[in-house]
Design an enzyme around this catalytic site. Structure first.
Site: not given
Ligand code: 13P
Ligand code: G3H
Ligand code: ZN
Length: 307
Positions: A82, A178, A212
């Site tokens: 990700d 996010h 989310s």
């Molecule tokens: P959320 O913060 O809405 O859960 O999105 C997660 C996301 O896009 C991770 O790449």
């Molecule tokens: O888009 C970001 C995801 O929610 C991952 O979050 O980088 O804090 O693990 P993080």
């Molecule tokens: Zn993301």
């Protein structure tokens, strides 16, 4: 069953108008909760690992925990990076057995985003790995970086970007963000824009980040047991269902997992102040993750029974 790539998963999701959930994983309980939910719903899964997750748990631990889950199940599971920030992290994940990576050049000028995406695509495709890229910018918190404003994806640029970079799927910005604070007023997404992009890229899988829904029951639970999560608001589930039926094949969910897990741990610790056995609070926390993911699969993503 070994890990799979997203190709067939997305082709079917696109054709049948549902989305596959891409859930962020950081530890064993989260992986178990998601995989148990997938098994009970007989649903395909994408488990995604951020740079922060790799740093927290270590890539080897995460990969081996997922492999352990796969030994106990015959679900189709994609292991995805990700928000890969550069070529090196994408290469490390490709070399480490990931079946899909995201190169996130969304903060770069258009030509630079194409160039870095193409570089990752060339390496990934040589290794049979899928590449997600991003065009447009989401507001919100990501890797401790706060972006104030979003820049919605331009449909003409999206077509040119896909053609020239060769990316296999594209994350677009249509109003999601996010984190737990997505809308201050009425939540809305730019479905007209999604419609145009999806018509201009027929059959092409689009991705929705920041998706989310921030269930209020978990916000209330967190706050009732000492948390301070005021004014949190996510994407309404009805809007996510609509996106899933309009060319969005992958829906990213992290915040909801964090909320479910943390609210449940808070509740347990307040109700059982004598407990100091981590299994006491991690058992209901894992169950909360599982229940939340099952509900997403069944009522939001529409991918129950599609494994
Ligand atoms: P959320 O913060 O809405 O859960 O999105 C997660 C996301 O896009 C991770 O790449
Ligand atoms: O888009 C970001 C995801 O929610 C991952 O979050 O980088 O804090 O693990 P993080
Ligand atoms: Zn993301």
């Amino acid at each position: 069953m070994p890990l799979v790539g997203p190709k067939e998963m997305f082709a079917r999701a696109y054709k049948e108008g549902y989305a596959v959930g891409a859930f962020n994983v950081n530890n064993m309980e989260i992986i178990q909760g998601i995989m148990q939910a997938g098994a009970e719903e007989n649903a395909p899964l994408i488990l995604q690992v951020s740079a922060g997750a790799r740093k927290y748990a270590g890539q080897t631990y995460i990969v081996k925990l997922i492999e352990a889950g796969l030994m106990l199940s015959d679900l189709p599971v994609v292991l995805h990076l990700d928000h890969g920030a550069d070529f090196q992290i994408c290469k490390d994940c490709i070399d480490g057995g990931f079946t899909s990576v995201m190169i996130d050049g969304s903060h770069l000028p258009f030509e630079e985003n194409i160039a870095i995406t193409k570089k990752v695509v060339d390496y990934a495709h040589d290794h049979g790995v899928w590449v997600e890229a991003e065009l447009g910018r989401l507001a919100g918190v990501e890797e401790d970086v706060q972006a104030e404003h979003s820049i919605y994806t331009d449909p003409d640029q999206a077509v040119e970007f896909v053609e020239r970079s060769g990316c296999d799927s594209l994350a677009i910005a249509i109003g999601t963000s996010h984190g737990a604070y997505k809308f201050s007023g009425e939540p809305k997404l730019d479905f007209d824009r999604l419609d145009v992009i999806s018509k201009r890229l027929p059959g092409y899988p689009l991705v929705l980040h920041g998706a989310s829904s921030v269930p209020q029951e978990f916000v209330e639970m967190a706050n009732a047991y000492g948390g301070k999560v005021a004014g949190a608001q996510g994407v309404p589930e009805a809007l996510l269902r609509k996106a899933a039926a309009s060319g969005v094949c992958k829906i990213n969910i992290d915040t909801d997992i964090r909320l479910a897990m943390t609210a449940s741990i808070r509740k347990h610790l307040v109700e059982h102040p004598e407990n100091f056995d981590p299994r006491g609070y991690l058992t209901p926390a894992r169950q909360a993750v599982k229940d939340m993911v099952r509900r997403k699969i069944a009522t939001v993503l529409g991918c129950s029974g599609k494994a």
